[in-house]
Design a protein around this motif. Structure first.
Motif, short mmCIF file in Angstrom:
data_model
loop_
_atom_site.label_atom_id
_atom_site.label_comp_id
_atom_site.label_asym_id
_atom_site.label_seq_id
_atom_site.Cartn_x
_atom_site.Cartn_y
_atom_site.Cartn_z
N ASN A 143 0.80 -1.23 0.00
CA ASN A 143 0.00 0.00 0.00
C ASN A 143 0.83 1.27 0.00
O ASN A 143 0.29 2.37 0.06
N GLY A 144 2.16 1.15 -0.06
CA GLY A 144 3.01 2.32 -0.14
C GLY A 144 3.32 2.97 1.19
O GLY A 144 3.94 4.04 1.23
N LEU A 145 2.91 2.36 2.30
CA LEU A 145 3.21 2.93 3.62
C LEU A 145 4.66 2.69 4.01
O LEU A 145 5.21 3.42 4.83
N CYS A 146 5.26 1.65 3.45
CA CYS A 146 6.68 1.37 3.67
C CYS A 146 7.32 1.07 2.31
O CYS A 146 6.67 0.58 1.39
N ASP A 147 8.61 1.38 2.20
CA ASP A 147 9.33 1.17 0.94
C ASP A 147 9.92 -0.22 0.85
O ASP A 147 10.14 -0.74 -0.24
N LEU A 148 10.19 -0.81 2.00
CA LEU A 148 10.94 -2.06 2.05
C LEU A 148 10.45 -2.89 3.24
O LEU A 148 10.14 -2.34 4.30
N GLY A 149 10.34 -4.19 3.04
CA GLY A 149 9.95 -5.08 4.12
C GLY A 149 10.94 -6.23 4.22
O GLY A 149 11.53 -6.62 3.22
N VAL A 150 11.12 -6.75 5.42
CA VAL A 150 12.01 -7.89 5.61
C VAL A 150 11.32 -8.88 6.55
O VAL A 150 10.64 -8.50 7.50
N GLY A 151 11.45 -10.17 6.24
CA GLY A 151 10.81 -11.19 7.06
C GLY A 151 10.62 -12.46 6.28
O GLY A 151 11.27 -12.71 5.27
N THR A 152 9.70 -13.29 6.73
CA THR A 152 9.35 -14.53 6.05
C THR A 152 7.93 -14.38 5.50
O THR A 152 7.02 -14.02 6.24
N PHE A 153 7.76 -14.68 4.21
CA PHE A 153 6.49 -14.43 3.54
C PHE A 153 6.08 -15.63 2.70
O PHE A 153 6.91 -16.44 2.31
N SER A 154 4.79 -15.68 2.42
CA SER A 154 4.28 -16.70 1.52
C SER A 154 4.86 -16.48 0.13
O SER A 154 4.93 -15.35 -0.34
N PRO A 155 5.27 -17.55 -0.58
CA PRO A 155 5.85 -17.39 -1.92
C PRO A 155 4.90 -16.72 -2.91
O PRO A 155 5.34 -16.11 -3.88
N ASP A 156 3.58 -16.85 -2.69
CA ASP A 156 2.62 -16.27 -3.61
C ASP A 156 2.02 -14.97 -3.06
O ASP A 156 0.90 -14.59 -3.42
#
Length: 313
Positions: A143-156
């Motif tokens: 949604n554009g509230l952050c430029d970058l995220g780091v963590g573990t995410f679903s592949p899809d």
């Protein structure tokens, strides 16, 4: 009605003559010929349909039309030049802000080191850190509230570009005198008689822990339940139990007397990734910080591709 729009060169020549009061000095300041300045001013006067300067052998003065034009055009030219400088500053990383979303553990351990590195290399860049639950990271980036995220995410995960940094493997964290430290890896079934320090059910890590116990055919009966990885590690260090945590908990081990061994049968892995919004172009600052964050993470967290079994054993 046709629009009358001077070009930037004409405006720069007009500005130089106004400020220096002389065509030859204006030519020197712009590294061009006096004839080139005269030609640009003549074209500008023809475009506007008015003479802008009264020229004598001794001086150059603005006409009334010239004064009116200067009052409006020169501030606008200054704004254009300021805008160009601002964009160049962004491109050359002399200014800008990067907003990063990360889970609490990484926000508390890895991102402070990133702040130090960014301040050393790009002292004028600013970082804004948002420590949020993993389930909130991708929506904030999307949604554009952050430029970058780091963590573990679903592949899809929808709407984001994902860049894998390292493999994250479920491991058992123990005190340095625990018998497990004499082995290379520990089957999940060996945890059956251990006092388990587990995260609460709100954590995705708890779900992986339950899957590991179920796959090994043993019940999970936590000795203690806590909300934060830092708390679990403190309990392990005190000898209160052993904790099942992902590899990136290594980032919180600095100075702690704790060892870790990978869990097997089954081996449970996932990726630690950086994400950016798929439909938004990343700024030069975001691209630079993303590369630095990748390096910091890899320096602080072992990649389980290498079967790391570090800690303070």
């Amino acid at each position: 009605m046709n629009q009358i729009i001077p070009n930037l060169r004409q405006l720069k020549c007009f500005q130089a003559v106004v400020e220096l009061g002389n065509f030859s000095r204006a030519a020197e300041s712009l590294h061009t010929s006096q004839a080139g300045i005269s030609h640009a001013i003549r074209d500008l006067e023809e475009l506007l349909g008015a003479r802008l300067f009264d020229r004598t052998t001794r001086r150059v003065e603005l006409t009334e039309a010239g004064r009116v034009f200067a009052a409006s055009a020169l501030p606008g030219l200054a704004e254009i030049e300021a805008s160009v400088r601002a964009v160049r500053d962004l491109v050359e990383l002399r200014m800008g802000m990067v907003r990063i979303a990360a889970p609490p553990l990484l926000a508390a351990t890895v991102l402070p080191q990133l702040l130090i590195e960014v301040a050393r290399v790009y002292p004028d860049l600013r970082l804004r850190i948002e420590d949020v639950g993993t389930d909130m990271i991708a929506p904030r980036v999307r949604n554009g509230l952050c430029d970058l995220g780091v963590g573990t995410f679903s592949p899809d995960e929808d709407g984001v570009e994902m860049q894998r940094i390292l493999h994250d493997r479920m491991m058992v964290f123990v005190a340095p005198d625990h018998p497990f430290t004499a082995e290379q890896d520990i089957p999940w079934a060996r945890l059956a008689r251990q006092p388990i320090v587990a995260l609460t059910r709100e954590s995705n890590i708890r779900l992986l822990t339950e899957f590991g116990f179920e796959s090994a055919g043993i019940p999970l009966r936590p000795h203690l339940e806590v909300h934060q990885i830092h708390t679990a590690l403190s309990l392990v260090e005190s000898g209160a139990g052993v904790a099942v945590l992902p590899t990136y908990a290594f980032a919180a081990l600095r100075g702690r007397r704790i060892a870790a061994r990978p869990l097997s049968d089954p081996t449970i892995t996932r990726n630690v990734s950086l994400i950016t919004a798929r439909d938004r172009a990343s700024s030069p600052a975001t691209i630079a910080v993303r590369g630095m964050l990748r390096q910091v993470l890899r320096s602080m967290v072992p990649d389980t591709d290498q079967q790391a079994s570090g800690g303070s054993d």
